[in-house]
Scaffold this motif. Sequence first.
Motif, PDB file in Angstrom:
ATOM      1  N   TRP A  77       0.839  -1.195   0.000  1.00  0.00           N
ATOM      2  CA  TRP A  77       0.000   0.000   0.000  1.00  0.00           C
ATOM      3  C   TRP A  77       0.879   1.251   0.000  1.00  0.00           C
ATOM      4  CZ3 TRP A  77      -5.247  -0.131  -0.518  1.00  0.00           C
ATOM      5  CH2 TRP A  77      -5.859  -1.371  -0.350  1.00  0.00           C
ATOM      6  N   HIS A  78       0.402   2.295  -0.641  1.00  0.00           N
ATOM      7  CA  HIS A  78       1.149   3.541  -0.692  1.00  0.00           C
ATOM      8  C   HIS A  78       0.191   4.731  -0.667  1.00  0.00           C
ATOM      9  CE1 HIS A  78       0.694   1.983  -4.895  1.00  0.00           C
ATOM     10  NE2 HIS A  78       0.186   3.205  -5.091  1.00  0.00           N
ATOM     11  N   VAL A  79       0.738   5.876  -0.287  1.00  0.00           N
ATOM     12  CA  VAL A  79      -0.017   7.138  -0.201  1.00  0.00           C
ATOM     13  C   VAL A  79       0.563   8.098  -1.229  1.00  0.00           C
ATOM     14  CG1 VAL A  79      -0.479   9.153   1.258  1.00  0.00           C
ATOM     15  CG2 VAL A  79      -0.643   6.862   2.227  1.00  0.00           C
ATOM     16  N   TYR A  80      -0.313   8.820  -1.905  1.00  0.00           N
ATOM     17  CA  TYR A  80       0.136   9.679  -3.003  1.00  0.00           C
ATOM     18  C   TYR A  80       0.641  11.033  -2.509  1.00  0.00           C
ATOM     19  CZ  TYR A  80      -1.855   6.168  -6.030  1.00  0.00           C
ATOM     20  OH  TYR A  80      -2.112   4.977  -6.667  1.00  0.00           O
ATOM     21  N   SER A  81       1.512  11.605  -3.308  1.00  0.00           N
ATOM     22  CA  SER A  81       2.090  12.918  -3.013  1.00  0.00           C
ATOM     23  C   SER A  81       1.016  14.000  -3.059  1.00  0.00           C
ATOM     24  CB  SER A  81       3.199  13.225  -4.023  1.00  0.00           C
ATOM     25  OG  SER A  81       3.584  14.582  -3.972  1.00  0.00           O
ATOM     26  N   GLN A  82       1.341  15.163  -2.478  1.00  0.00           N
ATOM     27  CA  GLN A  82       0.454  16.316  -2.589  1.00  0.00           C
ATOM     28  C   GLN A  82       0.494  16.915  -3.986  1.00  0.00           C
ATOM     29  OE1 GLN A  82       0.710  18.886   1.314  1.00  0.00           O
ATOM     30  NE2 GLN A  82       2.748  18.116   0.844  1.00  0.00           N
ATOM     31  N   ASN A  83       1.581  16.637  -4.701  1.00  0.00           N
ATOM     32  CA  ASN A  83       1.839  17.289  -5.984  1.00  0.00           C
ATOM     33  C   ASN A  83       1.784  16.272  -7.122  1.00  0.00           C
ATOM     34  OD1 ASN A  83       2.584  19.754  -4.462  1.00  0.00           O
ATOM     35  ND2 ASN A  83       4.404  18.584  -3.926  1.00  0.00           N
ATOM     36  N   LEU A  84       0.586  16.030  -7.620  1.00  0.00           N
ATOM     37  CA  LEU A  84       0.417  15.076  -8.721  1.00  0.00           C
ATOM     38  C   LEU A  84       0.227  15.766 -10.060  1.00  0.00           C
ATOM     39  CD1 LEU A  84      -1.917  12.395  -7.074  1.00  0.00           C
ATOM     40  CD2 LEU A  84       0.563  12.351  -7.329  1.00  0.00           C
ATOM     41  N   GLY A  85       0.065  17.080 -10.041  1.00  0.00           N
ATOM     42  CA  GLY A  85      -0.159  17.800 -11.285  1.00  0.00           C
ATOM     43  C   GLY A  85      -1.644  17.956 -11.564  1.00  0.00           C
ATOM     44  N   GLU A  86      -2.052  19.166 -11.831  1.00  0.00           N
ATOM     45  CA  GLU A  86      -3.464  19.427 -12.067  1.00  0.00           C
ATOM     46  C   GLU A  86      -3.957  18.863 -13.394  1.00  0.00           C
ATOM     47  OE1 GLU A  86      -4.023  23.590 -11.733  1.00  0.00           O
ATOM     48  OE2 GLU A  86      -3.515  23.679  -9.595  1.00  0.00           O
ATOM     49  N   ASP A  87      -3.025  18.581 -14.304  1.00  0.00           N
ATOM     50  CA  ASP A  87      -3.428  18.105 -15.627  1.00  0.00           C
ATOM     51  C   ASP A  87      -3.658  16.593 -15.663  1.00  0.00           C
ATOM     52  OD1 ASP A  87      -0.715  17.751 -15.085  1.00  0.00           O
ATOM     53  OD2 ASP A  87      -0.185  17.681 -17.202  1.00  0.00           O
ATOM     54  N   LYS A  88      -3.360  15.904 -14.556  1.00  0.00           N
ATOM     55  CA  LYS A  88      -3.511  14.450 -14.532  1.00  0.00           C
ATOM     56  C   LYS A  88      -4.860  14.052 -13.941  1.00  0.00           C
ATOM     57  CE  LYS A  88       1.352  13.070 -14.378  1.00  0.00           C
ATOM     58  NZ  LYS A  88       2.371  12.279 -13.669  1.00  0.00           N
ATOM     59  N   ILE A  89      -5.547  13.182 -14.658  1.00  0.00           N
ATOM     60  CA  ILE A  89      -6.799  12.626 -14.144  1.00  0.00           C
ATOM     61  C   ILE A  89      -6.463  11.271 -13.552  1.00  0.00           C
ATOM     62  CG2 ILE A  89      -9.121  11.872 -14.723  1.00  0.00           C
ATOM     63  CD1 ILE A  89      -9.091  13.788 -17.060  1.00  0.00           C
ATOM     64  N   ASN A 123      -2.857   0.877 -11.421  1.00  0.00           N
ATOM     65  CA  ASN A 123      -4.253   1.231 -11.180  1.00  0.00           C
ATOM     66  C   ASN A 123      -4.722   2.367 -12.095  1.00  0.00           C
ATOM     67  OD1 ASN A 123      -4.905  -0.459  -8.717  1.00  0.00           O
ATOM     68  ND2 ASN A 123      -3.132   0.659  -7.961  1.00  0.00           N
ATOM     69  N   PHE A 124      -3.807   3.272 -12.423  1.00  0.00           N
ATOM     70  CA  PHE A 124      -4.161   4.431 -13.237  1.00  0.00           C
ATOM     71  C   PHE A 124      -3.404   4.475 -14.571  1.00  0.00           C
ATOM     72  CE2 PHE A 124      -4.858   5.462  -8.783  1.00  0.00           C
ATOM     73  CZ  PHE A 124      -6.177   5.896  -8.813  1.00  0.00           C
ATOM     74  N   GLU A 125      -2.536   3.474 -14.764  1.00  0.00           N
ATOM     75  CA  GLU A 125      -1.804   3.332 -16.019  1.00  0.00           C
ATOM     76  C   GLU A 125      -1.032   4.600 -16.375  1.00  0.00           C
ATOM     77  OE1 GLU A 125      -4.677   2.117 -18.914  1.00  0.00           O
ATOM     78  OE2 GLU A 125      -4.839   0.090 -18.118  1.00  0.00           O
ATOM     79  N   MET A 126      -0.308   5.115 -15.393  1.00  0.00           N
ATOM     80  CA  MET A 126       0.534   6.291 -15.613  1.00  0.00           C
ATOM     81  C   MET A 126       1.594   6.358 -14.520  1.00  0.00           C
ATOM     82  SD  MET A 126      -1.845   9.455 -14.257  1.00  0.00           S
ATOM     83  CE  MET A 126      -3.252   9.057 -15.293  1.00  0.00           C
ATOM     84  N   ASP A 127       2.645   7.149 -14.756  1.00  0.00           N
ATOM     85  CA  ASP A 127       3.672   7.363 -13.746  1.00  0.00           C
ATOM     86  C   ASP A 127       3.148   8.335 -12.691  1.00  0.00           C
ATOM     87  OD1 ASP A 127       5.430   5.690 -15.006  1.00  0.00           O
ATOM     88  OD2 ASP A 127       6.427   7.293 -16.130  1.00  0.00           O
ATOM     89  N   LEU A 128       3.259   7.949 -11.413  1.00  0.00           N
ATOM     90  CA  LEU A 128       2.737   8.776 -10.324  1.00  0.00           C
ATOM     91  C   LEU A 128       3.743   8.846  -9.178  1.00  0.00           C
ATOM     92  CD1 LEU A 128      -0.948   7.474 -10.223  1.00  0.00           C
ATOM     93  CD2 LEU A 128      -0.191   9.727 -11.013  1.00  0.00           C
ATOM     94  N   ALA A 129       3.665   9.958  -8.407  1.00  0.00           N
ATOM     95  CA  ALA A 129       4.536  10.154  -7.242  1.00  0.00           C
ATOM     96  C   ALA A 129       3.794   9.695  -5.992  1.00  0.00           C
ATOM     97  CB  ALA A 129       4.926  11.621  -7.129  1.00  0.00           C
ATOM     98  N   TYR A 130       4.419   8.786  -5.247  1.00  0.00           N
ATOM     99  CA  TYR A 130       3.775   8.290  -4.036  1.00  0.00           C
ATOM    100  C   TYR A 130       4.828   7.902  -3.005  1.00  0.00           C
ATOM    101  CZ  TYR A 130       4.803   3.685  -6.139  1.00  0.00           C
ATOM    102  OH  TYR A 130       5.422   2.605  -6.704  1.00  0.00           O
ATOM    103  N   PHE A 131       4.355   7.618  -1.790  1.00  0.00           N
ATOM    104  CA  PHE A 131       5.222   7.205  -0.688  1.00  0.00           C
ATOM    105  C   PHE A 131       4.824   5.793  -0.250  1.00  0.00           C
ATOM    106  CE2 PHE A 131       4.741  11.796  -0.519  1.00  0.00           C
ATOM    107  CZ  PHE A 131       6.054  12.213  -0.490  1.00  0.00           C
ATOM    108  N   GLU A 132       5.821   4.978   0.041  1.00  0.00           N
ATOM    109  CA  GLU A 132       5.569   3.617   0.487  1.00  0.00           C
ATOM    110  C   GLU A 132       6.258   3.373   1.825  1.00  0.00           C
ATOM    111  OE1 GLU A 132       7.060   1.098  -2.579  1.00  0.00           O
ATOM    112  OE2 GLU A 132       9.074   1.971  -2.538  1.00  0.00           O
TER     113      GLU A 132
END
Length: 248
Positions: free
Chosen positions: A68-80, A113-122
């Motif tokens: 399990w991981h938690v996502y960053s605060q900064n994912l980019g407004e252009d990403k759905i 899960n979202f089929e894209m590169d994402l910033a998260y913490f594990e």
Amino acid sequence: MLVLTLAILSAYIPLFMNRLFIFLLAVLLSPQLAECQILEPVKWTYNTKDLGQGRYEVIFHAEMEGKWHVYSQNLGEDKIGPIPTSFSFLDSKDFRLDGKVKEGTPVVEYDPNFEMDLAYFEHSTDFKQTITSTSTAPFHVRGSFEYMTCDDKQCIFPDPVEFELLVSPKAKPTEKVATGTTPTPIEVFAPMSSFPIEPSSPTEEVHSGILEPVSWSYVAKAVEGTEAEYDLILTASIDSHWHLYAMD
């Protein structure tokens, strides 16, 4: 007799069939019901750290299970995609926020899960918000935060988490100068024979006869290691040939 038996069976068969249906349904759905139990793969704790000079750090610590991981605060407004982690603080007259919530360096990888590169913490991470106190009395820091957590197969978006922390400012001993007035000099009258009187010229000063051979200064200094104790220090500057007597 046969008719009576059939009548009794016809009355009990629907009840029996209903119970049998419920039993079979429970057996068939038991694995799915087990999977639908409430998951809490992320455990949050929060506290404050005194940085000195009225500044504090509010620390939100997250511990994550397994993958399990938690996502960053900064994912980019252009990403759905996933919901970014976010924090909200209630306004207070007792403190002010210094900048935004800081986070560590996230992992940036492909998220299936979202089929894209994402910033998260594990595993674990900290989010930190610095505040400056505007009060000398204890006060509360209140607010809430939101986050989404996922593993490699599923995601959870819990309800917002409310938090409340008590901050108790510590009084720091400081050196303070007393604001009293200078003591009135003691008038000492010497024998007239010690002051031969001679005619004076217009440019000469006439001696007043009041002596001030001792000058006093004083200061209140905080006792180290205490919050409300002070040493009152009196310093005497004595002219040549003059002296003061001891108290004992």
